[in-house]
Design a protein around this motif. Structure first.
Motif, short mmCIF file in Angstrom:
data_model
loop_
_atom_site.label_atom_id
_atom_site.label_comp_id
_atom_site.label_asym_id
_atom_site.label_seq_id
_atom_site.Cartn_x
_atom_site.Cartn_y
_atom_site.Cartn_z
N LEU A 188 43.21 50.38 47.29
CA LEU A 188 43.58 51.77 46.99
C LEU A 188 43.82 51.93 45.49
CD1 LEU A 188 46.03 52.49 49.95
CD2 LEU A 188 43.69 53.32 49.69
N ALA A 189 44.43 50.93 44.87
CA ALA A 189 44.67 51.01 43.43
C ALA A 189 43.37 51.02 42.64
CB ALA A 189 45.55 49.83 42.98
N SER A 190 42.34 50.37 43.17
CA SER A 190 41.05 50.33 42.46
C SER A 190 40.39 51.71 42.40
CB SER A 190 40.11 49.34 43.14
OG SER A 190 39.76 49.78 44.44
N CYS A 191 40.83 52.63 43.26
CA CYS A 191 40.30 53.99 43.19
C CYS A 191 40.79 54.71 41.94
CB CYS A 191 40.71 54.79 44.43
SG CYS A 191 40.07 54.12 45.98
N VAL A 192 41.92 54.27 41.39
CA VAL A 192 42.49 54.89 40.20
C VAL A 192 42.24 54.02 38.97
CG1 VAL A 192 44.60 55.80 39.16
CG2 VAL A 192 44.26 55.94 41.64
N TRP A 193 42.54 52.71 39.12
CA TRP A 193 42.37 51.77 38.00
C TRP A 193 41.32 50.74 38.39
CZ3 TRP A 193 47.56 52.39 39.96
CH2 TRP A 193 48.28 53.37 39.29
N GLN A 194 40.06 51.13 38.35
CA GLN A 194 38.99 50.30 38.88
C GLN A 194 38.88 48.97 38.15
OE1 GLN A 194 35.22 52.26 38.99
NE2 GLN A 194 34.19 50.59 40.06
N ASP A 195 38.90 49.00 36.82
CA ASP A 195 38.74 47.76 36.06
C ASP A 195 39.90 46.81 36.27
OD1 ASP A 195 36.36 48.70 35.06
OD2 ASP A 195 37.25 49.54 33.23
N LEU A 196 41.10 47.34 36.34
CA LEU A 196 42.28 46.50 36.51
C LEU A 196 42.36 45.92 37.93
CD1 LEU A 196 45.01 48.59 34.64
CD2 LEU A 196 44.03 46.43 33.89
N ALA A 197 42.21 46.76 38.94
CA ALA A 197 42.40 46.34 40.33
C ALA A 197 41.27 45.46 40.84
CB ALA A 197 42.57 47.56 41.23
N ASN A 198 40.11 45.49 40.19
CA ASN A 198 38.99 44.65 40.61
C ASN A 198 38.93 43.34 39.82
OD1 ASN A 198 38.03 46.39 42.58
ND2 ASN A 198 36.77 47.53 41.14
N ASP A 199 39.98 43.04 39.08
CA ASP A 199 39.99 41.82 38.29
C ASP A 199 39.91 40.59 39.20
OD1 ASP A 199 40.64 40.72 35.43
OD2 ASP A 199 41.86 39.55 36.84
N GLU A 200 39.10 39.62 38.80
CA GLU A 200 38.85 38.43 39.62
C GLU A 200 40.11 37.59 39.82
OE1 GLU A 200 35.49 36.83 41.09
OE2 GLU A 200 36.12 38.88 41.48
N LEU A 201 40.97 37.53 38.82
CA LEU A 201 42.17 36.72 38.94
C LEU A 201 43.11 37.25 40.03
CD1 LEU A 201 43.02 35.90 35.22
CD2 LEU A 201 42.08 34.36 36.94
N LEU A 202 43.19 38.57 40.15
CA LEU A 202 44.04 39.15 41.19
C LEU A 202 43.52 38.79 42.58
CD1 LEU A 202 44.72 42.72 39.74
CD2 LEU A 202 46.34 40.82 39.90
N TRP A 203 42.23 38.91 42.80
CA TRP A 203 41.66 38.62 44.11
C TRP A 203 41.63 37.12 44.37
CZ3 TRP A 203 41.07 42.03 47.84
CH2 TRP A 203 41.05 43.38 47.50
N GLN A 204 41.48 36.32 43.33
CA GLN A 204 41.57 34.88 43.51
C GLN A 204 42.97 34.48 43.99
OE1 GLN A 204 40.78 32.63 39.97
NE2 GLN A 204 40.99 30.66 40.97
N GLY A 205 43.99 35.11 43.41
CA GLY A 205 45.35 34.83 43.85
C GLY A 205 45.59 35.23 45.29
N LEU A 206 45.02 36.37 45.72
CA LEU A 206 45.16 36.79 47.11
C LEU A 206 44.48 35.82 48.05
CD1 LEU A 206 44.70 40.68 46.98
CD2 LEU A 206 46.74 39.42 47.65
#
Length: 319
Positions: free
Chosen positions: A93-111
């Motif tokens: 949902l956050a990627s709908c507003v802050w696409q570049d930030l919320a799609n960062d690979e490090l965030l999804w790697q941590g998840l």
């Protein structure tokens, strides 16, 4: 009485107009005092040195804009720290507003690694077009498939290149994952004894008290609801692993894997006896010591007494 009612009405009118009963201060004057206090507080913070975090978090695209802070106007480190607290759904949902930030690979790697601690693909060179966001979706889909049909779930992970076709890799995946249905997992391990063997060796029971080690074991590999061959297999494998992790303790106490096996069965029966509401006459400590030492004569009375105290105070070993 009429004068009393007039005073009540007059007081309500004064309060509505912003007067206080004691000092008759107007609302505008109160606002000026509050503004001065906030201004003085801000000046004190800035005088102490450093960035005023309060005003930094109040950043807006314009002074008139109201709403949530714009993460793109914050330092990247602070933005990623805020987003790291979100789960996968909120991050999408956050990627709908802050696409570049919320799609960062490090965030999804941590998840991915916080939910599925081990995957074979983590240790490989990523294929072309790889992304951790896509991997998260595949891991989630595979886990749901496993919870419906374990064999199909494992095949799904292998078909996507997430897991290697190896009992050791499958065991590591199971050991580091908490999203798998324990009932389906119990069925799968009963059928895949090769995976079960590798899963048992991943446990480290060094310097652990026997009942606590047994609890940890059954937390990862759930015990069956009824006695049978599978329960005997689990206790046998645990007994050998516990002795392998504590060779010095076994020599000191004079215990063998067979003696540990007997103690484990005694702990399970004692757990049922002490925790079941259907058992009215609970086993006493003296009875437990006497019965256990009949089955395993080399065990000291103090050691068996400590086993009873642990179950009595902490609870069931296989709950």
């Amino acid at each position: 009485m009429g004068q009393g009612l007039w005073r009540v009405a007059r007081n309500q009118q004064l309060q509505h107009q912003g007067f206080s009963g004691q000092g008759f201060l107007t609302r505008e004057h109160g606002r000026r005092i509050a503004t001065n206090n906030v201004s003085n507080t801000s000046q004190r913070k800035q005088a102490q040195g450093g960035i005023d975090i309060y005003h930094l978090l109040k950043t807006r695209k314009s002074k008139e804009q109201e709403g949530f802070i714009n993460l793109e106007m914050l330092p990247p480190e602070l933005s990623f720290t805020i987003l790291s607290y979100l789960n996968a759904t909120d991050l999408c949902l956050a990627s709908c507003v802050w696409q570049d930030l919320a799609n960062d690979e490090l965030l999804w790697q941590g998840l991915c690694k916080s939910t599925w601690g081990h995957c074979s693909i983590y240790n490989k060179n990523p294929p072309l077009g790889f992304s951790f966001r896509k991997l998260y979706m595949q891991l989630d889909e595979g886990s749901l498939t496993f919870n419906a049909n374990p064999d199909e779930g494992v095949n799904y992970f292998m078909s996507k290149g997430i897991l290697d076709d190896s009992p050791k890799e499958i065991a590591k995946f199971i050991f580091c994952t908490r999203t798998l249905n324990w009932k389906k997992l119990r069925i799968y391990l009963d059928e895949r004894r090769d995976v079960l063997d590798d899963l048992v060796t991943l446990h480290n029971f060094r310097n652990q008290f026997l009942p606590n080690a047994l609890r940890e074991f059954f937390r990862h590999i759930h015990a069956p609801e009824e006695r049978g061959e599978y329960l005997e297999t689990l206790i046998t494998k645990f007994s050998h692993r516990f002795c392998a992790c504590n060779p010095d303790l076994m020599r000191e106490l004079g215990l063998s894997p067979d003696a540990v096996y007997v103690l484990c069965y005694s702990l399970i029966l004692l757990s049922i006896d002490l925790t079941s509401p259907h058992v009215k006459n609970k086993m006493s400590k003296r009875e437990f010591i006497r019965n256990t030492r009949r089955a395993a004569q080399n065990i000291s009375e103090d050691f068996v007494g400590h086993l009873y105290d642990n179950i009595y105070l902490i609870g069931h070993v296989a709950a």
